[in-house]
Design an enzyme around this catalytic site. Structure first.
Site, PDB file in Angstrom:
ATOM      1  N   LYS A  90      67.364  35.902  55.892  1.00 41.09           N
ATOM      2  CA  LYS A  90      68.016  34.775  56.546  1.00 41.09           C
ATOM      3  C   LYS A  90      66.978  33.851  57.175  1.00 41.09           C
ATOM      4  O   LYS A  90      67.003  32.633  56.988  1.00 41.09           O
ATOM      5  CB  LYS A  90      68.969  35.326  57.613  1.00 41.09           C
ATOM      6  CG  LYS A  90      70.139  34.453  57.918  1.00 41.09           C
ATOM      7  CD  LYS A  90      71.027  35.093  58.978  1.00 41.09           C
ATOM      8  CE  LYS A  90      72.043  36.061  58.387  1.00 41.09           C
ATOM      9  NZ  LYS A  90      72.749  36.838  59.423  1.00 41.09           N
ATOM     10  N   ARG A 109      71.338  36.175  65.508  1.00 39.11           N
ATOM     11  CA  ARG A 109      71.738  36.682  64.189  1.00 39.11           C
ATOM     12  C   ARG A 109      70.725  37.702  63.690  1.00 39.11           C
ATOM     13  O   ARG A 109      69.531  37.464  63.740  1.00 39.11           O
ATOM     14  CB  ARG A 109      71.808  35.524  63.184  1.00 39.11           C
ATOM     15  CG  ARG A 109      72.332  34.240  63.767  1.00 39.11           C
ATOM     16  CD  ARG A 109      72.137  33.051  62.826  1.00 39.11           C
ATOM     17  NE  ARG A 109      72.919  33.161  61.595  1.00 39.11           N
ATOM     18  CZ  ARG A 109      72.849  32.265  60.611  1.00 39.11           C
ATOM     19  NH1 ARG A 109      72.004  31.245  60.681  1.00 39.11           N
ATOM     20  NH2 ARG A 109      73.591  32.418  59.538  1.00 39.11           N
ATOM     21  N   GLY A 152      75.956  47.248  58.406  1.00 40.25           N
ATOM     22  CA  GLY A 152      75.543  48.182  59.455  1.00 40.25           C
ATOM     23  C   GLY A 152      74.740  47.479  60.518  1.00 40.25           C
ATOM     24  O   GLY A 152      74.621  47.952  61.643  1.00 40.25           O
ATOM     25  N   MET A 155      73.790  44.482  63.274  1.00 44.10           N
ATOM     26  CA  MET A 155      74.623  43.850  64.292  1.00 44.10           C
ATOM     27  C   MET A 155      75.246  42.555  63.784  1.00 44.10           C
ATOM     28  O   MET A 155      74.605  41.769  63.108  1.00 44.10           O
ATOM     29  CB  MET A 155      73.794  43.560  65.533  1.00 44.10           C
ATOM     30  CG  MET A 155      74.674  43.220  66.721  1.00 44.10           C
ATOM     31  SD  MET A 155      73.753  42.482  68.063  1.00 44.10           S
ATOM     32  CE  MET A 155      73.738  40.764  67.553  1.00 44.10           C
ATOM     33  N   ARG A 198      71.297  31.939  50.312  1.00 42.13           N
ATOM     34  CA  ARG A 198      70.703  33.113  49.675  1.00 42.13           C
ATOM     35  C   ARG A 198      71.129  33.109  48.210  1.00 42.13           C
ATOM     36  O   ARG A 198      72.083  32.429  47.844  1.00 42.13           O
ATOM     37  CB  ARG A 198      71.158  34.402  50.354  1.00 42.13           C
ATOM     38  CG  ARG A 198      72.661  34.555  50.349  1.00 42.13           C
ATOM     39  CD  ARG A 198      73.095  35.763  51.147  1.00 42.13           C
ATOM     40  NE  ARG A 198      74.451  35.546  51.630  1.00 42.13           N
ATOM     41  CZ  ARG A 198      75.075  36.310  52.490  1.00 42.13           C
ATOM     42  NH1 ARG A 198      74.479  37.357  52.992  1.00 42.13           N
ATOM     43  NH2 ARG A 198      76.306  36.050  52.861  1.00 42.13           N
ATOM     44  N   HIS A 255      85.501  40.616  51.645  1.00 35.40           N
ATOM     45  CA  HIS A 255      84.663  41.793  51.403  1.00 35.40           C
ATOM     46  C   HIS A 255      84.985  42.429  50.057  1.00 35.40           C
ATOM     47  O   HIS A 255      84.104  42.702  49.239  1.00 35.40           O
ATOM     48  CB  HIS A 255      84.880  42.793  52.544  1.00 35.40           C
ATOM     49  CG  HIS A 255      84.100  44.059  52.384  1.00 35.40           C
ATOM     50  ND1 HIS A 255      84.641  45.191  51.827  1.00 35.40           N
ATOM     51  CD2 HIS A 255      82.817  44.342  52.670  1.00 35.40           C
ATOM     52  CE1 HIS A 255      83.711  46.131  51.797  1.00 35.40           C
ATOM     53  NE2 HIS A 255      82.600  45.649  52.314  1.00 35.40           N
ATOM     54  N   SER A 281      59.798  61.345  16.760  1.00 36.89           N
ATOM     55  CA  SER A 281      60.869  60.765  17.559  1.00 36.89           C
ATOM     56  C   SER A 281      61.006  61.638  18.795  1.00 36.89           C
ATOM     57  O   SER A 281      61.210  62.849  18.683  1.00 36.89           O
ATOM     58  CB  SER A 281      62.169  60.759  16.755  1.00 36.89           C
ATOM     59  OG  SER A 281      63.222  60.324  17.582  1.00 36.89           O
ATOM     60  N   CYS A 341      64.832  58.953  20.938  1.00 33.33           N
ATOM     61  CA  CYS A 341      66.242  59.027  20.560  1.00 33.33           C
ATOM     62  C   CYS A 341      67.076  59.785  21.574  1.00 33.33           C
ATOM     63  O   CYS A 341      68.236  60.071  21.345  1.00 33.33           O
ATOM     64  CB  CYS A 341      66.382  59.666  19.183  1.00 33.33           C
ATOM     65  SG  CYS A 341      65.811  61.375  19.149  1.00 33.33           S
ATOM     66  N   TYR A 354      60.205  51.896  18.494  1.00 37.05           N
ATOM     67  CA  TYR A 354      61.626  51.599  18.653  1.00 37.05           C
ATOM     68  C   TYR A 354      62.258  52.529  19.683  1.00 37.05           C
ATOM     69  O   TYR A 354      61.697  53.577  20.013  1.00 37.05           O
ATOM     70  CB  TYR A 354      62.368  51.721  17.316  1.00 37.05           C
ATOM     71  CG  TYR A 354      62.475  53.134  16.798  1.00 37.05           C
ATOM     72  CD1 TYR A 354      63.536  53.965  17.189  1.00 37.05           C
ATOM     73  CD2 TYR A 354      61.520  53.654  15.925  1.00 37.05           C
ATOM     74  CE1 TYR A 354      63.624  55.272  16.729  1.00 37.05           C
ATOM     75  CE2 TYR A 354      61.609  54.951  15.462  1.00 37.05           C
ATOM     76  CZ  TYR A 354      62.665  55.756  15.874  1.00 37.05           C
ATOM     77  OH  TYR A 354      62.743  57.047  15.431  1.00 37.05           O
TER      78      TYR A 354
HETATM   79  P1  ADP Z   1      76.295  37.223  58.502  1.00 46.28           P
HETATM   80  O1  ADP Z   1      74.963  37.775  58.210  1.00 46.28           O
HETATM   81  O2  ADP Z   1      77.325  38.253  58.777  1.00 46.28           O
HETATM   82  O3  ADP Z   1      76.721  36.203  57.495  1.00 46.28           O
HETATM   83  P2  ADP Z   1      75.525  35.058  60.179  1.00 46.28           P
HETATM   84  O4  ADP Z   1      74.401  35.220  61.134  1.00 46.28           O
HETATM   85  O5  ADP Z   1      75.222  34.329  58.947  1.00 46.28           O
HETATM   86  O6  ADP Z   1      76.156  36.460  59.897  1.00 46.28           O
HETATM   87  O7  ADP Z   1      76.608  34.275  60.992  1.00 46.28           O
HETATM   88  C1  ADP Z   1      77.965  34.537  61.131  1.00 46.28           C
HETATM   89  C2  ADP Z   1      78.709  33.219  61.139  1.00 46.28           C
HETATM   90  O8  ADP Z   1      78.293  32.404  62.222  1.00 46.28           O
HETATM   91  C3  ADP Z   1      78.465  32.414  59.897  1.00 46.28           C
HETATM   92  O9  ADP Z   1      79.653  31.775  59.526  1.00 46.28           O
HETATM   93  C4  ADP Z   1      77.443  31.424  60.332  1.00 46.28           C
HETATM   94  O10 ADP Z   1      77.484  30.253  59.563  1.00 46.28           O
HETATM   95  C5  ADP Z   1      77.835  31.157  61.762  1.00 46.28           C
HETATM   96  N1  ADP Z   1      76.682  30.735  62.571  1.00 46.28           N
HETATM   97  C6  ADP Z   1      75.540  31.411  62.755  1.00 46.28           C
HETATM   98  N2  ADP Z   1      74.690  30.724  63.518  1.00 46.28           N
HETATM   99  C7  ADP Z   1      75.302  29.559  63.835  1.00 46.28           C
HETATM  100  C8  ADP Z   1      74.923  28.422  64.600  1.00 46.28           C
HETATM  101  N3  ADP Z   1      73.735  28.328  65.164  1.00 46.28           N
HETATM  102  N4  ADP Z   1      75.816  27.427  64.708  1.00 46.28           N
HETATM  103  C9  ADP Z   1      77.037  27.518  64.113  1.00 46.28           C
HETATM  104  N5  ADP Z   1      77.455  28.560  63.388  1.00 46.28           N
HETATM  105  C10 ADP Z   1      76.599  29.578  63.257  1.00 46.28           C
HETATM  106 MG    MG Z   2      75.938  34.690  56.963  1.00 47.20          MG
END
Ligand code: ADP
Ligand code: MG
Ligand code: MG
Length: 889
Positions: free
Chosen positions: A26, A96, A105, A107, A349, A465, A774, A841, A861
């Site tokens: 990220k 984040r 898993g 946060m 990503r 999900h 083979s 084989c 092969y």
């Molecule tokens: P995840 O890894 O679970 O996707 P994220 O860190 O990407 O978690 O963020 C969760 C949500 O919060 C996402 O929708 C993201 O776009 C939003 N978000 C994260 N940081 C900001 C920010 N600085 N301003 C507005 N929205 C945010």
């Molecule tokens: Mg995200």
């Protein structure tokens, strides 16, 4: 002094996309997007190295971290013109997590951090929107409370529900500032009760608590389990991103959304995503309100697209889509927020996709010269081609529609309904096909999703999900089937007055979103144009040939359709089991003398010749490797009174002596017993008959088609040069006799399987009398490990799970051990006979990792089962490209 903190945004980008090991995926991509001029709110990343350092020092931060965080925070404050904790113009941030690879898993993100009883007033004033300020504050308490302080999220939901009930409203957005104020008060009281101290008010405390929670989550049990299952080392660590907030919830000129730059299900080059007006963060995927489509063309009746609602931001988003694809040369998965008509990018990503989408995107991108053909070949996971070769619903099959949801992941699947991941796993282990039915899925359900043939959810959209995970796993998935109600207690699902119980069969079609009662017939897939295109490119670059393991005409034909270039292994004993032959086979092995055996073999000869003629016709002009009889005779012994009596009668003997003969032939350890060339040496007439059938069959097809096959006659289980010498002399003699009698010539070769360690170690000697080797890596794995495949089930799964062996060596070649023998045999074989033809084989011939090894040692092969031929063609091309780039690197 170490550098722990890297800034991004506002013209100060210290990171890049290729720094994901240090900054997490990220953080690295936020910095990359900012550096190519995309609108990214400024922020900073605390490195994964800090995480590792933190755990090394007993969960203490290094002293210089604090200063670096302060400096980076000051940079954000300056860039946005707000101050952290300021009563009038407070800076709010998100915290984040972000590891190298995205990992469940870890946060969850905390948004709006920096709000407290004082700054909320400043936010209300400075934004001129009280509702927004209090809504943001309650979101913050809710996220921080559950994620950092560990308060059960239901406690928050209960409070909102009761306030909504009192206010008589349904949608969150209908609540007034006063309502939100009340929610905040009740939240704070509840949290104070739960944690026995007040909700933290100082923004600095909030920030460090959130940062600590991210690093702490790296070692929580869920993350540990995930890492173990996916071979992720603990010392990779996670990064933490702190970023200035932008707000999608200030009003109707604000929004938040997610999109893929192409359709992740089909790969179609279209804008694929959803958004919600006046919303924040994960509202889009949380299912609170129904998200709306981005483009006008995708909007159905009653839906308002972003193109209509926020035209300026939409136009900007279209430009971003192009920029990102051109920059990353791949399909991207993106998060964005619009604040007062201005677009902000929050994440990008590489997008997860189905096998079909992966193929289409790779081909499209190469055709529009965004990537090269070689890159396109490398892009598609060879293993995943398997999914494209799976059946879809037979359009002509009768079906009873039960309900409909979203087409979340293609493929058709039938199975018994189960309602929990554990049930799915249990029933699947018993061999049942199951469909996992859930209201929605969460990371705890992964094992059940994996065990199921298909997944059906009643809530959540195309980016839920269930949808994302199913696409990644190649499982069929219908998501968000809102017309169905699921009752976990009663174990039923019902729609339109119909009820289906747990255990009953349903069929889902992940390509259309339809759900049917009962099983619906399926059809084999047709190879799409993209498939053929990519395969063509792969064939141009690959060096190794791809053959198939086949005995029946059906298998041989299938393999030809998939592009097999001959047969690498035809196991003749499979032809012996057919009902009209087994009697003669039994007579042969039960006979007491050569005379009796020859009489029985006379009967088998026409059958065997017919088999070869059928195969050779399909493989006209191609090489066909035929392995002479290999398994212990034991396997053909008559069982039961009737069978023994039948054989006795045919041989003109009494039942008692037949029983004695059967007892004589029984072996304590048949796989290491009287089998392979040992049989050919004891009973030369067996290999004689087989050789005759092969040569006569080949002559017949040469006459019929004008395209003779090149039979490669293969002697199994050779351990010494002498064994091959004896058997090959017989083969050559019989072949000469047949050809002389017919007055014809035919090109054929004689070689051996290398499937015993002794053969590998003395391959130089064996090569003196072998035209080809083979590698029979199934047996070679058994004999190298001293491990019976049939008995391995008792401990091998545990070995793999506990990491005692990295992989099941019967699935992926043990390169260290078995591979060493292959290498030795290759080198020694070539030393004696430089042009010796080499192939593999075993089962491994269709496994991409094993194929890469075959390329490395330079085999000519690989041969695999028919359905894996495309996988092997692509994997062989990838191996060739990989080997070439290793040489230039
Ligand atoms: P995840 O890894 O679970 O996707 P994220 O860190 O990407 O978690 O963020 C969760 C949500 O919060 C996402 O929708 C993201 O776009 C939003 N978000 C994260 N940081 C900001 C920010 N600085 N301003 C507005 N929205 C945010
Ligand atoms: Mg995200
Ligand atoms: Mg074998």
């Amino acid at each position: 002094m170490s550098k722990w903190v890297y800034s991004f945004g506002a013209g100060h980008n210290e990171g890049r996309a290729d720094m994901r090991n240090l900054l997490g995926g990220k953080g690295a991509n936020l910095a990359e997007m900012a550096s190519i001029g995309l609108p990214v709110p400024p922020g900073f990343t605390i490195t994964t190295e800090l995480c590792t350092e933190f755990y090394k020092n007993n969960r203490h931060y290094p002293e210089d971290l604090d200063g670096q965080v302060r400096a980076a925070l000051a940079r954000i404050e300056e860039a946005v013109g707000r101050k952290f904790g300021d009563a009038h113009r407070p800076l709010l941030v998100s915290v984040r997590s972000g590891a190298r690879v995205s990992m469940p898993g870890m946060m969850d993100t905390v948004l709006n951090l920096g709000l407290n009883d004082e700054t909320v007033l400043g936010l209300a004033k400075s934004s001129g929107d009280e509702r927004f300020a209090w809504d943001s504050y309650r979101r913050f308490i809710q996220m921080f409370g559950s994620v950092v302080l560990g308060v059960d999220h239901h406690r928050f939901e209960e409070i909102i529900e009761s306030v909504k009930m009192d206010a008589g409203v349904v949608e969150d957005t209908a609540l007034s500032p006063a309502h939100w104020k009340r929610v905040v008060e009740e939240y704070k009281e509840m949290v104070e009760q739960e944690i026995a101290k007040p909700f933290p008010q100082a923004p600095g405390d909030q920030l460090w608590a959130a940062i600590g929670a991210v690093f702490g989550s790296w070692m929580n049990p869920r993350a540990n389990t995930y890492r173990r299952l996916h071979d992720i080392p603990a010392d990779w660590g996670t990064a933490v991103n702190v970023q200035a907030m932008v707000f999608g919830n200030i009003g109707n000129d604000c929004a938040t959304g997610v999109f893929f730059t192409r359709d992740p299900s089909t790969g179609e080059n279209m804008f694929y995503g959803e958004f919600l007006v006046n919303a924040q963060g994960e509202d889009v995927v949380a299912g609170i309100r129904t998200p709306q489509p981005l483009s006008k063309s995708a909007a159905k009746a009653g839906e308002v697209s972003m193109e209509d609602a926020l035209p300026e931001a939409y136009a900007e988003l279209c430009r971003v889509r192009e920029t990102l694809e051109r920059h990353y040369h791949d399909m991207q998965d993106i998060e964005f927020t619009v604040q007062q008509n201005k677009l902000y990018m929050l994440q990008t990503r590489t997008g997860k996709r189905t096998a079909a989408a992966s193929l289409r995107i790779a081909v499209d991108m190469a055709q529009s010269e965004l990537i090269t053909r070689k890159e396109a070949i490398m892009r598609v996971n060879a293993q995943s081609l398997d999914q494209l070769l799976h059946p879809t619903l037979d359009p002509k099959a009768k079906r009873t529609l039960f309900s409909k949801g979203l087409p979340a992941s293609p493929g058709a699947a039938s199975g018994a309904v189960v309602f929990s991941a554990d049930d799915a796993e249990m029933r699947a282990a018993k061999g049942d096909a199951v469909i996992l039915v859930r209201i929605e899925t969460s990371p705890e359900d992964i094992h059940g999703m994996h065990a199921a043939r298909g997944i059906l959810t009643t809530r959540g959209g195309m980016t839920s999900h269930a949808a994302v995970v199913a696409r990644g796993m190649g499982r069929a998935c219908v998501a968000g089937a809102g017309g169905i109600s699921v009752d976990y207690g009663a174990r039923t699902l019902s729609a339109g007055g119909k009820t289906i119980r747990g255990g009953e069969i349903i069929t889902i079609d992940g390509a259309t979103g339809e759900i049917f009662v009962g099983a619906v017939a399926t059809v084999e897939p047709t190879m799409s144009g993209d498939f053929a295109t990519l395969m063509g490119w792969a064939d141009e670059v690959r060096r190794m040939k791809v053959r198939t393991n086949a005995e029946t005409p059906l298998d041989a034909e299938t393999a030809r359709k998939f592009g097999a270039e001959g047969i690498g292994l035809c196991r003749t004993e499979h032809m012996f089991f057919a009902p009209e032959r087994i009697g003669a086979v039994r007579q042969m092995i039960m006979a007491n003398d050569e005379h009796g055996r020859r009489a029985a073999l006379e009967k088998l000869l026409p059958f065997q010749r017919r088999d070869f003629v059928d195969l050779f016709r399909i493989m006209a002009g191609l090489p066909v490797t035929i392995r002479l009889l290999d398994p212990p005779l034991h396997e053909f012994l008559p069982h039961g009174e009737q069978e023994i009596a039948d054989v006795a009668e045919a041989l003109g003997q009494d039942v008692e002596s037949m029983r004695r003969r059967a007892a004589e032939l029984a072996e304590a350890n048949p796989m290491l017993g009287h089998r392979g060339c040992r049989l050919g040496i004891s009973y030369p007439e067996i290999y004689e008959m087989q050789t005759r059938a092969i040569v006569e069959g080949a002559l017949e097809i040469a006459a019929e088609t004008g395209e003779p096959v090149v039979p490669e006659i293969m002697i199994p289980l050779v351990g010494t040069r002498r064994e091959l010498e004896i058997t090959r002399t017989q083969v050559d003699r019989v072949a000469r006799e047949v050809l002389e009698k017919a007055g014809k010539t035919l090109e054929y070769t004689v070689g051996t399987m290398i499937e015993l360690p002794r053969a590998a170690l003395t391959a130089d000697r064996i090569a003196e009398v072998a035209d080809f080797f083979s590698f029979g890596t199934n047996d070679l794995t058994q004999t190298t490990f001293g491990l019976s495949r049939d008995d391995a089930g008792k401990f091998l799964p545990h070995y793999v799970e506990a990491g005692i062996l990295p992989k099941d060596p019967f699935v992926s070649l043990d390169i260290e051990g078995v591979g060493a023998l292959v290498r030795i045999a290759t080198e020694k074989g070539r030393a004696t006979r430089p042009g010796i033809k080499l192939g593999i084989c075993g089962e491994h011939g269709g496994d991409p990792a094993s194929i890469a090894f075959c390329e490395e040692v330079g085999l000519d092969y690989v041969s695999c089962s028919p359905y894996r031929v495309p996988v092997a063609r692509l994997a062989a091309a990838q191996a060739a490209i990989g080997a070439a780039s290793d040489r230039t690197a």
